[in-house]
Design a protein around this motif. Structure first.
Motif, short mmCIF file in Angstrom:
data_model
loop_
_atom_site.label_atom_id
_atom_site.label_comp_id
_atom_site.label_asym_id
_atom_site.label_seq_id
_atom_site.Cartn_x
_atom_site.Cartn_y
_atom_site.Cartn_z
N UNK A 28 94.35 1.97 5.57
CA UNK A 28 94.34 0.76 6.39
C UNK A 28 94.44 -0.49 5.52
N UNK A 29 94.87 -1.58 6.18
CA UNK A 29 94.87 -2.89 5.55
C UNK A 29 93.76 -3.71 6.21
N UNK A 30 92.85 -4.19 5.41
CA UNK A 30 91.72 -5.00 5.89
C UNK A 30 91.82 -6.38 5.25
N UNK A 31 91.71 -7.41 6.07
CA UNK A 31 91.79 -8.78 5.57
C UNK A 31 90.42 -9.41 5.49
N UNK A 32 90.22 -10.18 4.44
CA UNK A 32 89.02 -11.00 4.27
C UNK A 32 89.50 -12.45 4.33
N UNK A 33 89.14 -13.13 5.42
CA UNK A 33 89.67 -14.46 5.70
C UNK A 33 88.58 -15.52 5.53
N UNK A 183 105.49 -3.40 5.06
CA UNK A 183 106.14 -2.15 4.69
C UNK A 183 105.16 -1.20 4.01
N UNK A 184 104.36 -1.73 3.10
CA UNK A 184 103.37 -0.90 2.41
C UNK A 184 102.34 -0.35 3.38
N UNK A 185 101.97 -1.14 4.36
CA UNK A 185 101.03 -0.68 5.38
C UNK A 185 101.61 0.51 6.13
N UNK A 186 102.89 0.44 6.48
CA UNK A 186 103.52 1.55 7.20
C UNK A 186 103.56 2.82 6.34
N UNK A 187 103.58 2.65 5.03
CA UNK A 187 103.58 3.80 4.13
C UNK A 187 102.18 4.33 3.86
N UNK A 243 105.12 -17.05 8.35
CA UNK A 243 105.50 -15.66 8.18
C UNK A 243 105.39 -14.91 9.50
N UNK A 244 106.35 -14.05 9.74
CA UNK A 244 106.36 -13.21 10.93
C UNK A 244 106.71 -11.81 10.52
N UNK A 245 105.74 -11.08 9.90
CA UNK A 245 106.03 -9.77 9.31
C UNK A 245 106.49 -8.79 10.37
N UNK A 246 107.27 -7.82 9.90
CA UNK A 246 107.69 -6.75 10.80
C UNK A 246 106.48 -5.97 11.23
N UNK A 247 106.40 -5.54 12.50
CA UNK A 247 105.22 -4.83 12.97
C UNK A 247 105.07 -3.47 12.32
#
Length: 247
Positions: A28-33, A183-187, A243-247
């Motif tokens: 997973x990708x987790x953000x710290x904002x 892209x990395x998240x999808x991988x 930015x509007x990253x690909x889903x």
């Protein structure tokens, strides 16, 4: 994969983090904002073994790694793409990437498929592929940021810590950086992302935490936080990115 419990960190007697807890599940990708000065980079530096916590516990891969120095954590598969890029300007782009694989070249991480990983990284970062034989010091700021990310991936890491990957970049390069993260998240690459552009970070994240004055004040699924009007007004109104990253 990564677990942080009640982490406290200070500098010169002044507290910066006050009981921070977060989780980063595998894949997973987790953000710290949070805003500038909230303690985001300090949290990453503590997790990466670059500063010692005064209290709390950090677990990585089920092992207590609290206070373990950075070079030992890299051998365990923790890669840190730091704020400020920090390329070696007198080395080529290719050699900078090999530095990211140092733990593999020295035998403390698996070396297998190193050439394939280099090729895979250069597919993700076509700008670097075009300039891989040029000195890193000749790269633009955006290209150096991509080099920092690519160098972290060359470790074949279990987790990547990304510290402000969009900092100082032109909007078009911010778009490109977040598309690469998507892209990395999808991988299935596990990432902990520190980012001021909260709206863009939430689009590429599974879960997010909001840090304010060294404390976690909010957490939840990224999509939920992104679509919550109250959250948007309080935390995202001034932090939206182009930015509007690909889903």
């Amino acid at each position: 994969m990564l677990s942080v419990d009640r982490l406290c960190v200070g500098y010169g007697g002044a507290g910066v983090l006050h009981g921070v807890s977060l989780r980063v599940p595998k894949g997973q990708v987790v953000s710290l904002l949070g805003g500038r000065g909230a303690g985001k980079t300090t949290a990453l530096r503590a997790i990466a073994g670059m500063v010692s916590p005064s209290a709390g516990r950090i677990s990585f891969g089920g092992e207590d790694v609290t206070g373990v120095p950075a070079f030992r954590l890299s051998r365990k598969g923790l890669a840190y793409a730091s704020e400020g890029r920090r390329a070696c300007p007198g080395l080529t782009v290719h050699d900078n990437l090999l530095l990211g694989a140092f733990a593999r070249l020295s035998g403390t991480r698996p070396r297998e498929e190193l050439d394939q990983d280099m090729a895979r990284v250069l597919v993700h970062f076509p700008r670097l592929r075009q300039r891989q034989n040029e000195l890193a010091g000749t790269l633009s700021g955006g290209e150096q940021q991509m080099l920092a990310m690519a160098r972290a991936l060359m470790l074949s890491p279990a987790i990547v810590l990304l510290d402000e990957p969009s900092m100082g970049l032109a909007p078009v390069l911010v778009d490109e950086v977040f598309h690469i993260i998507a892209q990395l998240r999808r991988e299935g690459v596990t990432m902990l992302l520190v980012e001021q552009f909260a709206a863009a970070a939430l689009k590429v994240s599974d879960h997010a935490y909001v840090l304010e004055n060294g404390r976690i004040v909010l957490e939840g699924p990224a999509e939920q936080l992104q679509n919550d009007p109250a959250v948007h007004a309080a935390y995202l109104g001034g932090a939206a990115a182009t930015a509007d990253p690909a889903p």
